[in-house]
Design an enzyme around this catalytic site. Structure first.
Site, short mmCIF file in Angstrom:
data_model
loop_
_atom_site.label_atom_id
_atom_site.label_comp_id
_atom_site.label_asym_id
_atom_site.label_seq_id
_atom_site.Cartn_x
_atom_site.Cartn_y
_atom_site.Cartn_z
N ASN A 122 1.23 1.93 4.45
CA ASN A 122 2.04 3.31 4.40
C ASN A 122 3.37 2.90 3.55
OD1 ASN A 122 3.49 5.51 5.10
ND2 ASN A 122 3.85 5.11 7.05
N TRP A 123 3.09 3.60 2.34
CA TRP A 123 4.10 3.54 1.37
C TRP A 123 5.71 4.29 1.63
CZ3 TRP A 123 1.54 2.88 -4.18
CH2 TRP A 123 0.72 1.63 -4.21
N LYS A 124 5.41 5.20 2.47
CA LYS A 124 6.43 6.20 2.92
C LYS A 124 7.16 6.84 1.75
CE LYS A 124 7.07 3.62 7.16
NZ LYS A 124 8.04 3.29 8.27
N HIS A 179 2.79 10.44 12.59
CA HIS A 179 3.58 9.27 12.39
C HIS A 179 4.94 9.70 13.05
CE1 HIS A 179 6.07 6.19 10.72
NE2 HIS A 179 5.07 5.54 10.42
N GLU A 207 7.79 8.80 12.59
CA GLU A 207 9.13 9.47 11.76
C GLU A 207 8.83 11.19 11.62
OE1 GLU A 207 8.54 6.82 8.48
OE2 GLU A 207 9.29 5.16 9.54
N GLU A 212 1.49 2.65 17.31
CA GLU A 212 2.59 2.02 16.71
C GLU A 212 3.99 2.24 17.67
OE1 GLU A 212 2.40 2.08 12.14
OE2 GLU A 212 3.06 4.03 12.49
N GLY A 264 9.65 -0.87 11.29
CA GLY A 264 10.95 -1.08 10.49
C GLY A 264 12.00 -1.85 10.97
N SER A 289 5.89 -3.66 12.07
CA SER A 289 6.56 -4.79 11.40
C SER A 289 5.50 -5.96 11.57
CB SER A 289 7.66 -5.40 12.34
OG SER A 289 8.78 -4.48 12.42
N GLY A 340 3.69 -0.89 7.02
CA GLY A 340 4.86 -0.18 6.24
C GLY A 340 5.73 -1.17 5.15
N GLY A 341 6.45 -1.74 5.50
CA GLY A 341 7.39 -2.50 4.81
C GLY A 341 6.67 -3.65 3.92
C1 PEP Z 1 4.82 2.29 9.76
O1 PEP Z 1 5.91 2.96 9.58
O2 PEP Z 1 3.71 2.73 9.65
C2 PEP Z 1 5.11 0.78 9.94
C3 PEP Z 1 4.05 0.24 10.58
O3 PEP Z 1 6.45 0.37 9.42
P1 PEP Z 1 6.60 -1.10 9.26
O4 PEP Z 1 5.51 -1.77 9.01
O5 PEP Z 1 7.72 -1.38 8.24
O6 PEP Z 1 7.00 -1.46 10.77
#
Ligand code: PEP
Length: 252
Positions: free
Chosen positions: A9-11, A95, A97, A167, A173, A212, A233-234
């Site tokens: 997920n490049w956001k 999601h 967010e 999640e 994050g 994470s 994500g990250g």
């Molecule tokens: C996400 O936002 O879907 C996610 C899992 O982010 P991160 O891996 O950065 O926690």
């Protein structure tokens, strides 16, 4: 046997040149494995060039949202059909967010899922509890409400080839990851809940962990019996880290 799915997920990160060079770097870093599907979900405006960079690579293209109606007067929204037209195969929906910053509720997320499925896309429905909810012992109640809020409308037959992503909001994050025991417990709870809709549906639906996930914790998380992959994500913004997580899934 469920095929693992490793999804990035490049956001809302990167300009077009960053997105295409990341896509190329992912293609060269990943060693394709029949047991693992790989997916990247760039921002809408980068879908076409990233799709071009992924061509013939086996790395699939996904989006981060889609509209809740098929077309028309919805300024700023992107229809599921428009995504399918760009060879998008998956779409992340619900999601945390979007639930938090754009006040998306289950009813809206269910409509987005319906549109995704109608356009031939596979929804990745995100569910997860906040830290307050976990501390209050409400994790299962929150997850059940988020799952039933969508599946109660679509049913198992309406969530065709859909994927669930667990999640925990407190792990997204933050660098804080659910322990393998916490993740497996919630994944097993989700699979049980899916079985209330249909036993086969529960058996074949992939449940991803997100929060994470990194190369150093991926092996243990992905080894859990009900963890069928990751939504990342990250770490998906670094091709080597993403490829290392993919390699962990291939071993798991
Ligand atoms: C996400 O936002 O879907 C996610 C899992 O982010 P991160 O891996 O950065 O926690």
């Amino acid at each position: 046997m469920r095929t693992a799915l490793i999804a990035g997920n490049w956001k809302m990160n990167g300009l077009q040149a960053d997105a295409t060079s990341l896509a190329r770097a992912v293609v060269s870093a990943i060693e394709p494995q029949p047991s693992v599907e790989v997916l990247v979900c760039p921002p809408f405006v980068h879908l076409a060039p990233v799709g071009e960079a992924l061509k013939d690579s086996g790395v699939r293209l996904g989006a981060q949202n889609c509209a809740d109606v098929p077309q028309g007067a919805r300024t700023g929204e992107i229809a599921a059909d428009m995504l399918a037209d760009l060879q998008v195969q998956y779409v992340i929906l619900g999601h945390s967010e979007r639930r938090e910053f754009y006040a998306e509720d289950n009813r809206l997320i269910a409509s987005r899922c319906e549109q995704a499925v109608a356009a031939g896309l596979r929804p990745i429905l995100c569910v997860g509890e906040t830290l307050e909810a976990r501390d209050a012992g409400q994790t299962e109640a929150v997850i059940a409400e988020q799952l039933d809020g969508v599946l109660g409308i679509l049913g198992a037959e309406g969530f065709v080839d859909g994927v669930i992503a667990y999640e925990p909001v407190w792990a997204i994050g933050t660098g804080r990851t659910a322990t393998t025991e916490q993740a497996q417990a919630v994944h097993a709870f989700i699979r049980n809940r899916l079985a209330a809709y249909d036993a086969d549906f529960a058996e074949r639906t992939r449940i991803l962990y997100g929060g994470s996930m990194k190369p150093d914790n991926a092996v243990a998380l992905l080894a859990q019996p009900d963890v069928d992959g990751g939504l990342i994500g990250g770490a998906s913004l670094k091709a080597e880290d993403f490829a290392a997580i993919h390699a962990a899934a291939a071993r798991g």
